[in-house]
Design a protein around this motif. Structure first.
Motif, PDB file in Angstrom:
ATOM      1  N   MET A   1      35.750  -0.384  -8.231  1.00 50.12           N
ATOM      2  CA  MET A   1      36.426  -1.457  -8.131  1.00 50.12           C
ATOM      3  C   MET A   1      35.303  -2.644  -8.404  1.00 50.12           C
ATOM      4  O   MET A   1      35.782  -3.614  -8.873  1.00 50.12           O
ATOM      5  N   LYS A   2      34.116  -2.564  -7.808  1.00 47.29           N
ATOM      6  CA  LYS A   2      33.028  -3.494  -8.257  1.00 47.29           C
ATOM      7  C   LYS A   2      32.850  -3.824  -9.545  1.00 47.29           C
ATOM      8  O   LYS A   2      32.775  -4.953  -9.940  1.00 47.29           O
ATOM      9  N   THR A   3      32.525  -2.743 -10.324  1.00 43.39           N
ATOM     10  CA  THR A   3      32.470  -3.023 -11.913  1.00 43.39           C
ATOM     11  C   THR A   3      33.777  -3.514 -12.574  1.00 43.39           C
ATOM     12  O   THR A   3      33.530  -4.566 -13.369  1.00 43.39           O
ATOM     13  N   ASN A   6      33.617  -7.304 -11.718  1.00 42.16           N
ATOM     14  CA  ASN A   6      32.284  -7.880 -12.620  1.00 42.16           C
ATOM     15  C   ASN A   6      32.883  -8.030 -14.073  1.00 42.16           C
ATOM     16  O   ASN A   6      32.466  -8.943 -14.727  1.00 42.16           O
ATOM     17  N   VAL A   7      33.758  -7.063 -14.681  1.00 44.02           N
ATOM     18  CA  VAL A   7      34.057  -7.462 -15.870  1.00 44.02           C
ATOM     19  C   VAL A   7      35.063  -8.348 -16.039  1.00 44.02           C
ATOM     20  O   VAL A   7      34.954  -9.237 -16.897  1.00 44.02           O
ATOM     21  N   GLN A   8      36.088  -8.630 -14.980  1.00 43.68           N
ATOM     22  CA  GLN A   8      37.082  -9.490 -15.052  1.00 43.68           C
ATOM     23  C   GLN A   8      36.172 -11.010 -14.971  1.00 43.68           C
ATOM     24  O   GLN A   8      36.655 -11.893 -15.770  1.00 43.68           O
ATOM     25  N   ILE A  11      34.758 -11.767 -18.496  1.00 41.83           N
ATOM     26  CA  ILE A  11      35.811 -11.958 -19.403  1.00 41.83           C
ATOM     27  C   ILE A  11      36.363 -13.458 -19.171  1.00 41.83           C
ATOM     28  O   ILE A  11      36.611 -14.418 -20.023  1.00 41.83           O
ATOM     29  N   LEU A  12      36.298 -13.742 -17.968  1.00 39.24           N
ATOM     30  CA  LEU A  12      36.910 -15.188 -17.499  1.00 39.24           C
ATOM     31  C   LEU A  12      35.737 -16.255 -17.790  1.00 39.24           C
ATOM     32  O   LEU A  12      36.189 -17.240 -18.414  1.00 39.24           O
ATOM     33  N   ARG A  13      34.629 -15.936 -17.630  1.00 38.66           N
ATOM     34  CA  ARG A  13      33.513 -16.905 -18.103  1.00 38.66           C
ATOM     35  C   ARG A  13      33.393 -16.858 -19.581  1.00 38.66           C
ATOM     36  O   ARG A  13      33.437 -18.100 -19.869  1.00 38.66           O
TER      37      ARG A  13
END
Length: 142
Positions: A1-3, A6-8, A11-13
């Motif tokens: 869930m934490k990974t 972090n991926v989301q 991607i947003l950044r």
């Protein structure tokens, strides 16, 4: 869930960075957009005057000894002439047919003569009364 979070976030950044670069490129190219747009319309003189800096003084370019002469002449149009085709009824099909119309004669009916319909029971108006505010000198500045 934490990974996944972090991926989301990553991607947003990166999407935010890409969008900001696109917006910056639009604003840089749009600096001369209004000037180019207004130059290509019929209002190019007005557009150039609005786009030019306000500190340009064009009055120094006009020589002081310039004289203007005005010549006034009376312009008169020739009188209109009536030609034969203008009065030929066969050329103009109006299609208007006039028919005389007469209104029906008015008749007196019974309810028209009934005075109770048109008159109230009270035939006299109440007498007018003077109130105190009507005669105050302070109200009317007399």
């Amino acid at each position: 869930m934490k990974t996944k979070n972090n991926v989301q976030k990553a991607i947003l950044r990166s999407a935010a960075v890409v969008v900001s670069f696109v917006l910056i490129s639009f604003t840089v190219s749009a600096q001369t957009f209004w000037k180019r747009l207004l130059e290509n319309t019929g209002f190019s003189d007005i557009a150039m005057a609005m786009a030019a800096p306000a500190d340009n003084d064009l009055s120094s370019e006009v020589p002081a000894e310039t004289e203007t002469f005005y010549y006034y002449t009376n312009e008169v149009e020739p009188a209109m002439e009536l030609e034969s085709w203008m009065t030929d009824d066969s050329r103009f099909a109006t299609g208007f047919y006039y028919e005389e119309v007469a209104d029906e004669s008015l008749e007196l009916e019974g309810w028209m003569m009934d005075e109770t319909i048109f008159q109230s029971d009270e035939e006299e108006e109440a007498a007018l009364q003077i109130e105190a505010w009507m005669v105050e000198t302070q109200t009317w500045s007399i």
